[in-house]
Design an enzyme around this catalytic site. Sequence first.
Site, PDB file in Angstrom:
ATOM      1  N   ASN A  11      31.130 -81.049  11.235  1.00 25.86           N
ATOM      2  CA  ASN A  11      31.706 -80.068  10.319  1.00 25.86           C
ATOM      3  C   ASN A  11      33.072 -79.663  10.874  1.00 25.86           C
ATOM      4  O   ASN A  11      33.153 -78.900  11.833  1.00 25.86           O
ATOM      5  CB  ASN A  11      30.781 -78.842  10.214  1.00 25.86           C
ATOM      6  CG  ASN A  11      31.368 -77.755   9.333  1.00 25.86           C
ATOM      7  OD1 ASN A  11      32.403 -77.952   8.699  1.00 25.86           O
ATOM      8  ND2 ASN A  11      30.723 -76.600   9.282  1.00 25.86           N
ATOM      9  N   TRP A  12      34.108 -80.197  10.256  1.00 30.28           N
ATOM     10  CA  TRP A  12      35.462 -79.927  10.763  1.00 30.28           C
ATOM     11  C   TRP A  12      35.990 -78.556  10.355  1.00 30.28           C
ATOM     12  O   TRP A  12      37.062 -78.152  10.797  1.00 30.28           O
ATOM     13  CB  TRP A  12      36.432 -81.014  10.264  1.00 30.28           C
ATOM     14  CG  TRP A  12      36.427 -82.221  11.129  1.00 30.28           C
ATOM     15  CD1 TRP A  12      35.593 -82.472  12.187  1.00 30.28           C
ATOM     16  CD2 TRP A  12      37.310 -83.348  11.033  1.00 30.28           C
ATOM     17  NE1 TRP A  12      35.895 -83.686  12.744  1.00 30.28           N
ATOM     18  CE2 TRP A  12      36.949 -84.243  12.059  1.00 30.28           C
ATOM     19  CE3 TRP A  12      38.348 -83.684  10.184  1.00 30.28           C
ATOM     20  CZ2 TRP A  12      37.600 -85.461  12.249  1.00 30.28           C
ATOM     21  CZ3 TRP A  12      38.998 -84.900  10.377  1.00 30.28           C
ATOM     22  CH2 TRP A  12      38.633 -85.772  11.414  1.00 30.28           C
ATOM     23  N   LYS A  13      35.279 -77.888   9.468  1.00 30.83           N
ATOM     24  CA  LYS A  13      35.742 -76.572   8.995  1.00 30.83           C
ATOM     25  C   LYS A  13      37.201 -76.690   8.498  1.00 30.83           C
ATOM     26  O   LYS A  13      37.569 -77.736   7.982  1.00 30.83           O
ATOM     27  CB  LYS A  13      35.561 -75.519  10.096  1.00 30.83           C
ATOM     28  CG  LYS A  13      34.115 -75.558  10.650  1.00 30.83           C
ATOM     29  CD  LYS A  13      33.753 -74.416  11.515  1.00 30.83           C
ATOM     30  CE  LYS A  13      32.297 -74.586  11.958  1.00 30.83           C
ATOM     31  NZ  LYS A  13      31.813 -73.463  12.704  1.00 30.83           N
ATOM     32  N   HIS A  99      26.649 -72.304   4.409  1.00 27.57           N
ATOM     33  CA  HIS A  99      27.101 -72.087   5.796  1.00 27.57           C
ATOM     34  C   HIS A  99      27.337 -70.592   6.022  1.00 27.57           C
ATOM     35  O   HIS A  99      27.848 -69.898   5.136  1.00 27.57           O
ATOM     36  CB  HIS A  99      28.382 -72.880   6.060  1.00 27.57           C
ATOM     37  CG  HIS A  99      28.683 -72.972   7.532  1.00 27.57           C
ATOM     38  ND1 HIS A  99      29.207 -71.924   8.244  1.00 27.57           N
ATOM     39  CD2 HIS A  99      28.476 -73.973   8.427  1.00 27.57           C
ATOM     40  CE1 HIS A  99      29.324 -72.283   9.519  1.00 27.57           C
ATOM     41  NE2 HIS A  99      28.889 -73.526   9.651  1.00 27.57           N
ATOM     42  N   GLU A 101      29.533 -69.058   7.537  1.00 24.94           N
ATOM     43  CA  GLU A 101      30.926 -68.618   7.367  1.00 24.94           C
ATOM     44  C   GLU A 101      31.231 -68.335   5.896  1.00 24.94           C
ATOM     45  O   GLU A 101      32.129 -67.549   5.593  1.00 24.94           O
ATOM     46  CB  GLU A 101      31.880 -69.669   7.963  1.00 24.94           C
ATOM     47  CG  GLU A 101      31.886 -69.579   9.489  1.00 24.94           C
ATOM     48  CD  GLU A 101      32.226 -70.866  10.211  1.00 24.94           C
ATOM     49  OE1 GLU A 101      32.690 -71.815   9.575  1.00 24.94           O
ATOM     50  OE2 GLU A 101      31.991 -70.917  11.436  1.00 24.94           O
ATOM     51  N   GLU A 168      21.180 -72.898  11.907  1.00 23.28           N
ATOM     52  CA  GLU A 168      22.353 -72.499  12.681  1.00 23.28           C
ATOM     53  C   GLU A 168      22.302 -70.984  12.932  1.00 23.28           C
ATOM     54  O   GLU A 168      22.724 -70.200  12.063  1.00 23.28           O
ATOM     55  CB  GLU A 168      23.642 -72.810  11.912  1.00 23.28           C
ATOM     56  CG  GLU A 168      23.858 -74.270  11.639  1.00 23.28           C
ATOM     57  CD  GLU A 168      25.343 -74.601  11.471  1.00 23.28           C
ATOM     58  OE1 GLU A 168      25.822 -75.455  12.204  1.00 23.28           O
ATOM     59  OE2 GLU A 168      26.005 -73.986  10.618  1.00 23.28           O
ATOM     60  N   GLY A 174      30.126 -71.311  17.638  1.00 24.14           N
ATOM     61  CA  GLY A 174      31.426 -71.130  18.296  1.00 24.14           C
ATOM     62  C   GLY A 174      31.405 -70.239  19.521  1.00 24.14           C
ATOM     63  O   GLY A 174      32.451 -69.855  20.038  1.00 24.14           O
ATOM     64  N   SER A 207      27.211 -74.425  18.707  1.00 22.29           N
ATOM     65  CA  SER A 207      27.665 -74.707  20.078  1.00 22.29           C
ATOM     66  C   SER A 207      27.036 -75.951  20.694  1.00 22.29           C
ATOM     67  O   SER A 207      26.799 -75.995  21.899  1.00 22.29           O
ATOM     68  CB  SER A 207      27.406 -73.496  20.977  1.00 22.29           C
ATOM     69  OG  SER A 207      28.198 -72.416  20.565  1.00 22.29           O
ATOM     70  N   GLY A 228      30.265 -78.403  15.104  1.00 18.64           N
ATOM     71  CA  GLY A 228      31.571 -77.871  14.709  1.00 18.64           C
ATOM     72  C   GLY A 228      32.647 -78.318  15.685  1.00 18.64           C
ATOM     73  O   GLY A 228      33.087 -79.459  15.681  1.00 18.64           O
ATOM     74  N   GLY A 229      33.030 -77.406  16.568  1.00 17.99           N
ATOM     75  CA  GLY A 229      34.158 -77.625  17.482  1.00 17.99           C
ATOM     76  C   GLY A 229      34.155 -78.987  18.172  1.00 17.99           C
ATOM     77  O   GLY A 229      35.173 -79.696  18.145  1.00 17.99           O
TER      78      GLY A 229
HETATM   79  P1  13P Z   1      30.209 -74.991  16.622  1.00 15.88           P
HETATM   80  O1  13P Z   1      29.603 -76.311  17.022  1.00 15.88           O
HETATM   81  O2  13P Z   1      31.679 -74.943  16.802  1.00 15.88           O
HETATM   82  O3  13P Z   1      29.489 -73.848  17.292  1.00 15.88           O
HETATM   83  O4  13P Z   1      29.987 -74.804  15.048  1.00 15.88           O
HETATM   84  C1  13P Z   1      28.729 -74.996  14.517  1.00 15.88           C
HETATM   85  C2  13P Z   1      28.808 -74.981  13.044  1.00 15.88           C
HETATM   86  O5  13P Z   1      29.099 -73.976  12.431  1.00 15.88           O
HETATM   87  C3  13P Z   1      28.558 -76.247  12.344  1.00 15.88           C
HETATM   88  O6  13P Z   1      28.378 -76.041  10.982  1.00 15.88           O
END
Ligand code: 13P
Length: 246
Positions: A11-13, A99, A101, A168, A174, A207, A228-229
């Site tokens: 997930n590149w956001k 998600h 977010e 999640e 994050g 994470s 994510g990251g």
């Molecule tokens: P991180 O891996 O950066 O914690 O993000 C997780 C995420 O929100 C994937 O959808």
Amino acid sequence: MTNKYMYFVANWKMFGDLRTLNSLDKVIKFSKNNKKNKFKIVYCPPNTLIRPLSRRLKKTKIEVGAQNCHHSYDYGAHTGQVNSTMLKNVGAKYVILGHSENRQLGEKDNLINLKIKSSIKTGLKIILCIGETLKERRQNKTNQILKRQIEKGLKSIKNKSKIIIAYEPVWSIGKGVIPKEADLNKAISFIKSRFVKKYPKILYGGSVNANNLSVLKKIPNIDGFLIGGASQNPKKFIDIIKKTIN
Ligand code: 13P
């Protein structure tokens, strides 16, 4: 865990531009060299990159997804929105929905339910994100939250074959921290218990990195990771896959 078919969803956001796509050559090569292994890589970039990315991945087994969509199956006067049909048209096969977010921006379970329904109609696979906040966890409400998000999110959806659940915990995203093994086991088992027969695949997100995989690998019912990251860095992403499957 290694015998299972594992998902690695990136997930590149809101990160990435056309130049970023060059960095994927390493992952493409890795995927081609590991054709016989049982894993699926899915990249969910911003909408602006779905088309160029899916073109680049054409001769690979890597698939592309989106990170959200509008709930209407039909086209309409919805400024700034994109629906599941449009996403499929440019190469998306998956869509991440619910998600945290987006929930934090006010997206409610009933809206997520409509988005899931229209995406199923389009033929996309859905990655439904669920998870409790730190406050909810401290109040011992984790199961209650997961139950609500599953029940309302999947309300009146009989065929769940296109659904993948991503657990999640919001407090982990994050932050570099993951749940304790026992807590994660409990949450994943609880999610599994909400599905009568064939439960959907269940991913863990929050994470995920190569260092905490030793813990994450111990959870028997996890079918992969939503990353994510670390997914923006091809080396870190490949490391996660290698450490999981080996
Ligand atoms: P991180 O891996 O950066 O914690 O993000 C997780 C995420 O929100 C994937 O959808």
